[in-house]
Design a protein around this motif. Structure first.
Motif, PDB file in Angstrom:
ATOM      1  N   MET A 284     -12.064  -3.143  46.865  1.00  0.00           N
ATOM      2  CA  MET A 284     -11.483  -4.437  47.258  1.00  0.00           C
ATOM      3  C   MET A 284     -10.112  -4.611  46.612  1.00  0.00           C
ATOM      4  SD  MET A 284     -14.822  -6.844  46.974  1.00  0.00           S
ATOM      5  CE  MET A 284     -15.426  -5.949  45.572  1.00  0.00           C
ATOM      6  N   TYR A 285      -9.334  -5.493  47.170  1.00  0.00           N
ATOM      7  CA  TYR A 285      -7.933  -5.629  46.747  1.00  0.00           C
ATOM      8  C   TYR A 285      -7.516  -7.086  46.677  1.00  0.00           C
ATOM      9  CZ  TYR A 285      -7.938  -0.734  48.039  1.00  0.00           C
ATOM     10  OH  TYR A 285      -8.244   0.597  48.125  1.00  0.00           O
ATOM     11  N   THR A 286      -6.377  -7.298  46.020  1.00  0.00           N
ATOM     12  CA  THR A 286      -5.804  -8.649  46.006  1.00  0.00           C
ATOM     13  C   THR A 286      -4.439  -8.614  46.689  1.00  0.00           C
ATOM     14  OG1 THR A 286      -4.546  -8.336  43.987  1.00  0.00           O
ATOM     15  CG2 THR A 286      -6.845  -9.059  43.725  1.00  0.00           C
ATOM     16  N   ARG A 287      -3.938  -9.786  46.983  1.00  0.00           N
ATOM     17  CA  ARG A 287      -2.596  -9.874  47.596  1.00  0.00           C
ATOM     18  C   ARG A 287      -1.515  -9.463  46.609  1.00  0.00           C
ATOM     19  NH1 ARG A 287      -3.300 -12.297  52.472  1.00  0.00           N
ATOM     20  NH2 ARG A 287      -1.110 -11.942  52.913  1.00  0.00           N
ATOM     21  N   SER A 288      -1.881  -9.504  45.314  1.00  0.00           N
ATOM     22  CA  SER A 288      -0.877  -9.146  44.309  1.00  0.00           C
ATOM     23  C   SER A 288      -1.042  -7.699  43.852  1.00  0.00           C
ATOM     24  CB  SER A 288      -0.952 -10.114  43.115  1.00  0.00           C
ATOM     25  OG  SER A 288      -2.292 -10.379  42.766  1.00  0.00           O
ATOM     26  N   HIS A 289      -1.642  -6.880  44.712  1.00  0.00           N
ATOM     27  CA  HIS A 289      -1.679  -5.426  44.512  1.00  0.00           C
ATOM     28  C   HIS A 289      -2.533  -4.975  43.331  1.00  0.00           C
ATOM     29  CE1 HIS A 289       1.351  -5.361  47.637  1.00  0.00           C
ATOM     30  NE2 HIS A 289       2.059  -6.214  46.928  1.00  0.00           N
ATOM     31  N   GLU A 290      -3.632  -5.678  43.094  1.00  0.00           N
ATOM     32  CA  GLU A 290      -4.647  -5.139  42.187  1.00  0.00           C
ATOM     33  C   GLU A 290      -5.804  -4.591  43.023  1.00  0.00           C
ATOM     34  OE1 GLU A 290      -3.789  -8.591  41.673  1.00  0.00           O
ATOM     35  OE2 GLU A 290      -2.360  -8.261  40.043  1.00  0.00           O
ATOM     36  N   TRP A 291      -6.512  -3.597  42.504  1.00  0.00           N
ATOM     37  CA  TRP A 291      -7.749  -3.140  43.145  1.00  0.00           C
ATOM     38  C   TRP A 291      -8.908  -3.553  42.247  1.00  0.00           C
ATOM     39  CZ3 TRP A 291     -10.605  -0.044  39.998  1.00  0.00           C
ATOM     40  CH2 TRP A 291      -9.933   0.782  39.073  1.00  0.00           C
ATOM     41  N   VAL A 292     -10.078  -3.702  42.862  1.00  0.00           N
ATOM     42  CA  VAL A 292     -11.272  -4.190  42.157  1.00  0.00           C
ATOM     43  C   VAL A 292     -12.457  -3.325  42.549  1.00  0.00           C
ATOM     44  CG1 VAL A 292     -12.796  -6.179  41.789  1.00  0.00           C
ATOM     45  CG2 VAL A 292     -10.361  -6.542  42.288  1.00  0.00           C
ATOM     46  N   ARG A 293     -13.214  -2.852  41.569  1.00  0.00           N
ATOM     47  CA  ARG A 293     -14.416  -2.046  41.854  1.00  0.00           C
ATOM     48  C   ARG A 293     -15.588  -2.681  41.129  1.00  0.00           C
ATOM     49  NH1 ARG A 293     -12.845   2.867  39.974  1.00  0.00           N
ATOM     50  NH2 ARG A 293     -13.990   2.696  38.009  1.00  0.00           N
ATOM     51  N   VAL A 294     -16.631  -2.951  41.878  1.00  0.00           N
ATOM     52  CA  VAL A 294     -17.806  -3.623  41.293  1.00  0.00           C
ATOM     53  C   VAL A 294     -18.704  -2.597  40.626  1.00  0.00           C
ATOM     54  CG1 VAL A 294     -19.836  -5.038  41.786  1.00  0.00           C
ATOM     55  CG2 VAL A 294     -17.707  -5.400  43.068  1.00  0.00           C
ATOM     56  N   GLU A 295     -19.044  -2.849  39.369  1.00  0.00           N
ATOM     57  CA  GLU A 295     -20.026  -2.011  38.670  1.00  0.00           C
ATOM     58  C   GLU A 295     -21.142  -2.911  38.159  1.00  0.00           C
ATOM     59  OE1 GLU A 295     -17.968   0.360  35.781  1.00  0.00           O
ATOM     60  OE2 GLU A 295     -17.085   1.618  37.362  1.00  0.00           O
ATOM     61  N   ASP A 296     -22.160  -2.308  37.536  1.00  0.00           N
ATOM     62  CA  ASP A 296     -23.317  -3.093  37.103  1.00  0.00           C
ATOM     63  C   ASP A 296     -22.948  -4.206  36.152  1.00  0.00           C
ATOM     64  OD1 ASP A 296     -25.460  -0.162  36.979  1.00  0.00           O
ATOM     65  OD2 ASP A 296     -25.067  -1.615  38.583  1.00  0.00           O
ATOM     66  N   ASP A 297     -22.072  -3.873  35.201  1.00  0.00           N
ATOM     67  CA  ASP A 297     -21.821  -4.835  34.114  1.00  0.00           C
ATOM     68  C   ASP A 297     -20.492  -5.578  34.265  1.00  0.00           C
ATOM     69  OD1 ASP A 297     -20.630  -2.391  31.663  1.00  0.00           O
ATOM     70  OD2 ASP A 297     -20.532  -2.450  33.860  1.00  0.00           O
ATOM     71  N   GLY A 298     -19.891  -5.467  35.439  1.00  0.00           N
ATOM     72  CA  GLY A 298     -18.636  -6.200  35.614  1.00  0.00           C
ATOM     73  C   GLY A 298     -17.787  -5.577  36.704  1.00  0.00           C
ATOM     74  N   VAL A 299     -16.577  -6.092  36.873  1.00  0.00           N
ATOM     75  CA  VAL A 299     -15.668  -5.511  37.864  1.00  0.00           C
ATOM     76  C   VAL A 299     -14.517  -4.835  37.141  1.00  0.00           C
ATOM     77  CG1 VAL A 299     -16.299  -7.209  39.614  1.00  0.00           C
ATOM     78  CG2 VAL A 299     -14.320  -7.636  38.186  1.00  0.00           C
ATOM     79  N   VAL A 300     -14.203  -3.620  37.586  1.00  0.00           N
ATOM     80  CA  VAL A 300     -13.092  -2.874  37.015  1.00  0.00           C
ATOM     81  C   VAL A 300     -11.839  -3.229  37.813  1.00  0.00           C
ATOM     82  CG1 VAL A 300     -12.189  -0.588  36.449  1.00  0.00           C
ATOM     83  CG2 VAL A 300     -14.674  -1.001  36.455  1.00  0.00           C
ATOM     84  N   VAL A 301     -10.724  -3.406  37.108  1.00  0.00           N
ATOM     85  CA  VAL A 301      -9.473  -3.833  37.749  1.00  0.00           C
ATOM     86  C   VAL A 301      -8.355  -2.859  37.408  1.00  0.00           C
ATOM     87  CG1 VAL A 301      -7.806  -5.720  37.977  1.00  0.00           C
ATOM     88  CG2 VAL A 301     -10.210  -6.226  37.471  1.00  0.00           C
ATOM     89  N   GLY A 302      -7.545  -2.551  38.399  1.00  0.00           N
ATOM     90  CA  GLY A 302      -6.368  -1.717  38.166  1.00  0.00           C
ATOM     91  C   GLY A 302      -5.271  -2.149  39.117  1.00  0.00           C
ATOM     92  N   VAL A 303      -4.154  -1.441  39.111  1.00  0.00           N
ATOM     93  CA  VAL A 303      -3.079  -1.734  40.077  1.00  0.00           C
ATOM     94  C   VAL A 303      -3.069  -0.646  41.143  1.00  0.00           C
ATOM     95  CG1 VAL A 303      -1.625  -3.037  38.485  1.00  0.00           C
ATOM     96  CG2 VAL A 303      -1.310  -0.567  38.685  1.00  0.00           C
ATOM     97  N   THR A 304      -2.664  -1.012  42.328  1.00  0.00           N
ATOM     98  CA  THR A 304      -2.700  -0.074  43.449  1.00  0.00           C
ATOM     99  C   THR A 304      -1.540   0.913  43.389  1.00  0.00           C
ATOM    100  OG1 THR A 304      -1.338  -1.482  44.849  1.00  0.00           O
ATOM    101  CG2 THR A 304      -3.750  -1.825  44.920  1.00  0.00           C
ATOM    102  N   ASP A 305      -1.605   1.894  44.244  1.00  0.00           N
ATOM    103  CA  ASP A 305      -0.561   2.909  44.312  1.00  0.00           C
ATOM    104  C   ASP A 305       0.785   2.275  44.658  1.00  0.00           C
ATOM    105  OD1 ASP A 305       0.630   5.431  46.380  1.00  0.00           O
ATOM    106  OD2 ASP A 305       0.198   5.723  44.256  1.00  0.00           O
ATOM    107  N   TYR A 306       0.749   1.299  45.550  1.00  0.00           N
ATOM    108  CA  TYR A 306       1.975   0.592  45.907  1.00  0.00           C
ATOM    109  C   TYR A 306       2.597  -0.043  44.659  1.00  0.00           C
ATOM    110  CZ  TYR A 306       5.104  -2.917  47.880  1.00  0.00           C
ATOM    111  OH  TYR A 306       6.203  -3.681  48.177  1.00  0.00           O
ATOM    112  N   ALA A 307       1.753  -0.696  43.861  1.00  0.00           N
ATOM    113  CA  ALA A 307       2.247  -1.380  42.659  1.00  0.00           C
ATOM    114  C   ALA A 307       2.816  -0.394  41.652  1.00  0.00           C
ATOM    115  CB  ALA A 307       1.124  -2.196  42.025  1.00  0.00           C
TER     116      ALA A 307
END
Lengths: 373, 119
Positions: free
Chosen positions: B1-24
Motif C-alpha cells: 500500500m502507498y500514500t500520496r506523499s510517496h511512502e509505502w506501507v507493509r502490514v506485518e503481525d506486530d505493526g506496519v513497516v514504512v519506507g519511501v518509494t522508488d520515486y521518492a
C-alpha cells in the motif's frame, strides 16, 4: 521577471539524463549519476563541469589597470600578463559585492564573476567608469552571453586536456594561455573551485557543445564524467571556498570571512576606509569550519549554540563524501571561534554537538606538480 | 500500500513497516542521514515522523497511520544509502503499531499509486 536562461549545453545535459535546478537565473544540471559518485570521481579521476552561467566582463582602455585596481581589494598592479588572481568587490561600507577572478591579458583584463551577480557587478562597474576620473578612458564590455565556460577538474585533468590538444604542460596554477581556435581564441587557465588540479576553458558559446563532447570522448578512458552543481558545492565546501550568497554577501566583510589574504590595503580601492576601520575595531564574528561530532547535518541558517545561547549561524552545511561526515561553515562570535571549541547546532529543536576544526577540511592539490609524461 | 506523499506501507503481525518509494528516493538523491523518532513515540497520520536527509535536501516522511513507533531500521545509521539502493527492502525506515487498523483502508493501492505517478 525574465525566464531562467539555458546554457549552450542544455540539450547535452538532458541527453545525459541530468536533473536540473535553477541557480542565479539559469537552468543548470545539479546531478547526473549522483552527487556523491560525481564528487568522489573528481577527487579520484576527473569531472567535466558546464559553468557557462558565470559572468565575464572585459575591461579595456587607457586606464584599465587603474580602474581594476580601484574596484578590487587585491593588488592588480602585481598581476603580470598571463596570470590570474582571486579578488573582491566591496561597497563603501566594506561589505562584499562579489568575489571574482581577475585575468590579466595583454590588452586589459577579464573579470570572471558569479552568475547571480553579473548584472549587479556590471552596473556598479559602469557607475565607477562614468566618474570624472575614468570617463572615456575605460571600456567595459559584458561578454557573458557570448562566452561559454567548461571546467575539467581532478588528478587526471592534465592528461585529458593534453589528449584534447590543449598545451597545458608547464602551466602554473593561477595562470592562463590563449589557445588558438578556428574562429576565435579560447582562454585556458589552471584555476578551479574544487581543490584538485584542474583547468577552466573559456570559449565562444557556439563552440561549447563541440568541446564538451570532445572532452567527454577523449576523457572517457581516463574516467572523466560530467559533474553537476550539487557536487560542485560539496567539493568547494570541503576546501572552505566561500560561496557568494551563503558565506559572503554585502553584509559580511573580508576580515570576518577569513579572506584577508585577498585584501591589500597598500592601494586605494572602494571600501578601503571602511575596512581599515573594521580591522581596527576587531571582528564581530569569524567564519570557521565545523565538523559534526554527533549525528545530524548542519544546514544554512541553523543556529550555533553554546549552552542555551546563540553564538552564531551556519552559512553553508552539507555532507562531506570524502570524510563521510557532515561539515559546515559558520559565523561564530570571536570568543568561541578557536580550533577545538565545542558548540551545538540547533537541528529541529535538538542540540547536536559539533567542533570548530581547521580548514580546509580535506587537503588541497591545486598546486601539485603536473606530470604530463 | 502507498500514500500520496510517496511512502509505502507493509502490514506485518506486530505493526506496519514504512519506507519511501522508488520515486521518492530518486527525487531525494543520495541519502546521507536518517533522523529517526524515538521508539515509543506517538505519531499521527499525515504528520512528519522521520526526516531523511540527502546531500542537498531535508525531506519529511509522513506517518501513514496514527500509532506508536515500535521499531527503527538501525542499519541505516551506518548505511543510509540503503534507502536509495533497496528502498522496499533493506531501506525500510520504521515500524508503527497502528491505533486503528481501519485507517489502512485510506491508503492507496499499487494501481492508485501508479496512477498518481502518471499525473
Amino acid at each position: 521577471m525574465g525566464k531562467a536562461k539555458q546554457t549552450p549545453l542544455y540539450t547535452a545535459h538532458k541527453q545525459l539524463g541530468a536533473r536540473f535546478t535553477e541557480f542565479g537565473g539559469w537552468i543548470m544540471p545539479v546531478q547526473y549519476s549522483g552527487m556523491i559518485d560525481e564528487h568522489l570521481t573528481v577527487r579520484r579521476a576527473a569531472g567535466l563541469f558546464d559553468l557557462s552561467h558565470m559572468g565575464e566582463i572585459q575591461v579595456r582602455g587607457q586606464l584599465a589597470r587603474e580602474f581594476v585596481q580601484r574596484l578590487t581589494t587585491n593588488d592588480v598592479f602585481k598581476l603580470r600578463p598571463g596570470r590570474v588572481q582571486y579578488s573582491l568587490f566591496c561597497n563603501a561600507d566594506g561589505g562584499i559585492i562579489d568575489d571574482l577572478l581577475v585575468y590579466r591579458e595583454e590588452t586589459g583584463f577579464t573579470l570572471v564573476v558569479n552568475a547571480a551577480n553579473t548584472a549587479k557587478d556590471f552596473q556598479w562597474m559602469q557607475e565607477v567608469a562614468q566618474t570624472e576620473e575614468f570617463r572615456g578612458r575605460v571600456d567595459i564590455i559584458d561578454v557573458s552571453e557570448a562566452t561559454a565556460l567548461l571546467a575539467v577538474q581532478g588528478p587526471k585533468s592534465p592528461k585529458i586536456l593534453q589528449a584534447a590538444g590543449f598545451a597545458i604542460g608547464g602551466l602554473p596554477y593561477m595562470s592562463f594561455y590563449r589557445h588558438p581556435f578556428p574562429g576565435g581564441d579560447c582562454i585556458v587557465s589552471r584555476t578551479g573551485y574544487t581543490g584538485e588540479i584542474g583547468y577552466e576553458i573559456y570559449l565562444p558559446a557556439e563552440k561549447a557543445m563541440e568541446q564538451w563532447e570532445r572532452l567527454l570522448t577523449v576523457g572517457k578512458d581516463m574516467g572523466l564524467v560530467p559533474v553537476g552543481l550539487g557536487a560542485r558545492d560539496t567539493l568547494r565546501l570541503e576546501m572552505r571556498y566561500t560561496l557568494y550568497g551563503n558565506d559572503i554577501d554585502e553584509t559580511t566583510n573580508p576580515w570576518e570571512a577569513g579572506l584577508d589574504w585577498a585584501v591589500k590595503l597598500e592601494h586605494d580601492f572602494i571600501g578601503r576606509e571602511a575596512l581599515v576601520k573594521a580591522r581596527k575595531a576587531g571582528p564581530r564574528r569569524c567564519l570557521v569550519g565545523l565538523r559534526m561530532i554527533e549525528r545530524g547535518i548542519p544546514r544554512s541558517g541553523y543556529h550555533v549554540m553554546d549552552g542555551g545561547r546563540c553564538v552564531g549561524t551556519v552559512t553553508s552545511g552539507s555532507y562531506s563524501p570524502v570524510l563521510k561526515q557532515a561539515i559546515a561553515l559558520a559565523y561564530i562570535e570571536p570568543g568561541k571561534a578557536t580550533i577545538g571549541e565545542r558548540v551545538h547546532i540547533a537541528i529541529r529543536n535538538k542540540a547536536v554537538a559539533a567542533e570548530v576544526v581547521p580548514t580546509p577540511f580535506v587537503p588541497s592539490h591545486v598546486r601539485d606538480e603536473v606530470n604530463t609524461e | 500500500m502507498y500514500t500520496r506523499s510517496h511512502e509505502w506501507v507493509r502490514v506485518e503481525d506486530d505493526g506496519v513497516v514504512v519506507g519511501v518509494t522508488d520515486y521518492a528516493q530518486n527525487q531525494m538523491g543520495d541519502v546521507v542521514f536518517v533522523d529517526f523518532p524515538a521508539i515509543g513515540k506517538e505519531c499521527k497520520t499525515g504528520e512528519g515522523v522521520v526526516v531523511v536527509e540527502s546531500v542537498k535536501a531535508v525531506s519529511d516522511v509522513y506517518a501513514p497511520v496514527s500509532g506508536i513507533v515500535v521499531a527503527i531500521n538501525e542499519a541505516l545509521e551506518d548505511s543510509p544509502e540503503k534507502v536509495n539502493e533497496d528502498c522496499y527492502g533493506e531501506g525500510w525506515l520504521i515500524k508503527i503499531k497502528p491505533l486503528d487498523a481501519g485507517e489502512l483502508e485510506n491508503l492507496l493501492s499499487a494501481a492508485d499509486y501508479e496512477a498518481l505517478l502518471g499525473e
